[in-house]
Design a protein around this motif. Sequence first.
Motif, PDB file in Angstrom:
ATOM      1  N   GLU A  58       6.040  -4.671  -0.974  1.00 32.81           N
ATOM      2  CA  GLU A  58       5.917  -4.849   0.263  1.00 32.81           C
ATOM      3  C   GLU A  58       4.531  -5.853   0.893  1.00 32.81           C
ATOM      4  O   GLU A  58       3.340  -5.978  -0.594  1.00 32.81           O
ATOM      5  N   ARG A  59       4.210  -6.280   1.737  1.00 29.81           N
ATOM      6  CA  ARG A  59       2.962  -7.554   1.884  1.00 29.81           C
ATOM      7  C   ARG A  59       1.537  -7.237   3.083  1.00 29.81           C
ATOM      8  O   ARG A  59       2.353  -5.974   4.080  1.00 29.81           O
ATOM      9  N   PHE A  60       0.432  -7.968   2.676  1.00 28.52           N
ATOM     10  CA  PHE A  60      -0.480  -7.376   4.085  1.00 28.52           C
ATOM     11  C   PHE A  60      -1.164  -8.696   3.650  1.00 28.52           C
ATOM     12  O   PHE A  60      -1.679  -9.586   2.795  1.00 28.52           O
ATOM     13  N   ASP A  61      -2.079  -8.876   4.785  1.00 19.83           N
ATOM     14  CA  ASP A  61      -3.299  -9.825   4.661  1.00 19.83           C
ATOM     15  C   ASP A  61      -4.580  -9.730   3.771  1.00 19.83           C
ATOM     16  O   ASP A  61      -5.315  -8.459   4.361  1.00 19.83           O
ATOM     17  N   GLY A  62      -4.575 -10.720   3.112  1.00 20.00           N
ATOM     18  CA  GLY A  62      -4.998 -10.408   1.910  1.00 20.00           C
ATOM     19  C   GLY A  62      -6.344 -11.175   2.255  1.00 20.00           C
ATOM     20  O   GLY A  62      -7.137 -11.414   1.779  1.00 20.00           O
ATOM     21  N   THR A  63      -6.772 -11.970   3.342  1.00 16.93           N
ATOM     22  CA  THR A  63      -7.719 -12.875   3.296  1.00 16.93           C
ATOM     23  C   THR A  63      -9.002 -12.352   2.681  1.00 16.93           C
ATOM     24  O   THR A  63     -10.126 -13.070   2.263  1.00 16.93           O
ATOM     25  N   LYS A  67      -4.688 -18.052   6.727  1.00 19.73           N
ATOM     26  CA  LYS A  67      -4.589 -16.610   6.151  1.00 19.73           C
ATOM     27  C   LYS A  67      -3.948 -16.404   4.722  1.00 19.73           C
ATOM     28  O   LYS A  67      -3.115 -17.173   4.737  1.00 19.73           O
ATOM     29  N   ALA A  68      -4.313 -15.562   4.332  1.00 22.24           N
ATOM     30  CA  ALA A  68      -4.158 -15.296   2.477  1.00 22.24           C
ATOM     31  C   ALA A  68      -2.617 -14.318   2.331  1.00 22.24           C
ATOM     32  O   ALA A  68      -3.664 -13.050   2.557  1.00 22.24           O
ATOM     33  N   THR A  69      -1.914 -14.158   1.948  1.00 26.15           N
ATOM     34  CA  THR A  69      -0.968 -12.639   2.290  1.00 26.15           C
ATOM     35  C   THR A  69      -0.321 -12.409   0.761  1.00 26.15           C
ATOM     36  O   THR A  69      -0.620 -13.430  -0.214  1.00 26.15           O
ATOM     37  N   LEU A  70      -1.152 -10.996   0.274  1.00 26.86           N
ATOM     38  CA  LEU A  70      -0.976 -10.669  -0.992  1.00 26.86           C
ATOM     39  C   LEU A  70       0.118  -9.236  -0.476  1.00 26.86           C
ATOM     40  O   LEU A  70       0.363  -8.822   0.508  1.00 26.86           O
ATOM     41  N   GLN A 115      -2.018 -12.856  -8.464  1.00 28.81           N
ATOM     42  CA  GLN A 115      -2.622 -12.987  -7.213  1.00 28.81           C
ATOM     43  C   GLN A 115      -2.355 -14.657  -6.395  1.00 28.81           C
ATOM     44  O   GLN A 115      -1.269 -15.946  -6.058  1.00 28.81           O
ATOM     45  N   TYR A 142      -4.762  -8.590  -8.300  1.00 29.19           N
ATOM     46  CA  TYR A 142      -5.017  -9.491  -7.232  1.00 29.19           C
ATOM     47  C   TYR A 142      -5.259 -11.384  -7.531  1.00 29.19           C
ATOM     48  O   TYR A 142      -4.807 -11.561  -6.937  1.00 29.19           O
TER      49      TYR A 142
END
Length: 602
Positions: free
Chosen positions: A395-400, A494-497, A462, A459
């Motif tokens: 599952e992903r989230f906004d990791g900016t 934006k970065a998605t992690l 990633q 992270y």
Amino acid sequence: MLRTLKTYFGYDSFRPLQEEIINQTLAKKDSLVLMPTGGGKSICFQLPALLLEGTAIVVSPLISLMKDQVEALQSNGIAAGALNSNNTETENANLRRECLMGKIKLLYVSPEKLLSEIDFLLCDIQLSLFAIDEAHCISQWGHDFRPEYTQMSILREKFPEVPIIALTATADKITRTDILHQLRLKDPKVFISSFDRPNLSLTVKRGYQQKEKSKTILDFIVKRPHQCGIIYCMSRSKTENVAKMLQENGIKTAIYHAGRSVMERNKAQNDFINDKVQVVCATIAFGMGIDKSNVRWVIHYNLPKSIENYYQEIGRAGRDGMESDTLLFYSLSDLILLSKFAHDSSQQNINLEKLSRMQQYAEANICRRRILLSYFGETVNKDCGNCDVCKNPPERFDGTIIVQKALSAIVRTNEEIGTTMLVDILKGFNNAEVIEKGYNKLKTFGAGRDIPPRDWYDYLLQILQLGYFEIAYNESNHLKITNSGRDILFGKAKATLVIIKREESIIKSKKKKSIKESKSEKIVYDNLDNTIFEELRVLRKKLADEQNVPAYIVLSDKVLHSLSTLRPISIEEFGNISGIGEYKKERYGKDFVTLINKLVKE
Ligand code: ADP
Ligand code: ZN
């Protein structure tokens, strides 16, 4: 054919391709067989050997492999022997005599022995077929090249009427052609079976540091009492450290690497085969001579350098077809080290490409088995359900913000730091080097305090995979920001992690899901099964020790599990279990049935 299969091996049906392959040999034609480890290659030449007149000659590169196969055949009541330099002259002479009398159905020989016997023994006995096992050893392109194998073209010349069957679990296209060519096979048929091993589960753990690896490994082993497995490590010293850690925790562990004496290595191997130790910590030097069918798990402490290596190593688990688990630890420091090796190697491009495919596998967020099989040229159109990605889709989230913190620290140190220093700065650790370089005065110092170091390492992997920074291998592995990294840093993108899921949280969320959802074909054992299984295991060990053979030669784990669930109470029922032939029924039926009767009544 089916009757012979049942009588000698106790199986009711053939696996895919086995029947076709056997028919080819029975028709006196040549073939090349490519099947994964545990796919069932042996039956492909053992069955025709039983059906044809005369003696089958099996060429096998390792004495330990011969020994194992001969023991397995004898335990099924089949006359087999191995002619090799380990035997005394008397033993070899006796064996030759038995061959001359036509008493031996399968004779195993090393390639050297084959060449030295070719004008003598082989001319005097009736030959049914030649089987060339581990045939990839013939090719210089393969990884286990054996010069003696290259002289085997002589077989086709000398014995034009005897069918040859070459078998291997590892052969790419070049090797395949090489085998056909060097053996001078006559109008051969090539059989390629699927390389899928659905009974092996696949799991990757990303970004773990040493302490967490140790804990995970311990938990893993404790959850699997009596189940033996192999831990592959990148270096000799690592094998020793990991073994020490396990031994200190009461787990019987052996060490195997090329730096140990032949005697120590043999002991480690034998102790493992005979279940005297539960675990072997080994470098890649270990495994080639191992036919142990009940290796229940394989752990990679470090990232392997190619998918071929990885697949061959995990393939040593679950040869008996039972559920087996594999676990790979993937860390940034391994990646850096392996990249350096590949850069410095003579075949830089190939090795870097192989490593990058390995890396893609480890970083995959689609079904891992699909990646493996597509690497070997097989297309699959459904997810496997038995890898960590299938079981717990990422599952992903906004990791900016997280990415910005890391990149900002890299920029502020003039791109002159590696990953460990980066994490130290983000965590705000005041160590000597930090103070000396004045990194404790940076704005980003301690900016990532809220995230545990182990998550930072995850992270960072990633972020590397997403291409926001690169590693300068020629500059002490310092981290360099890329253009797309700059876009993130300056807020232009934006970065998605991927959300990091640790074991604890997975277990919690699993409990919430209903059991019905589990689609896995795992057989569910109740407590009684377990008790019975343990008792049967003890009996098996006793019988094995009496005959001085490994336990899995007496009965495989798979048969033992069938016994504990089906609980046959007569010798007839015992003989109906898959994997029990006539010979084992007569030999062991009474012992096991008596025990089962007693346990069921209790
Ligand atoms: P390989 O040599 O390809 O690694 P093996 O010949 O050792 O594999 O076979 C692996 C396992 O599968 C063995 O335990 C073998 O007895 C079992 N096996 C082979 N053929 C069959 C079959 N037709 N049905 C059930 N089990 C089989
Ligand atoms: Zn999958």
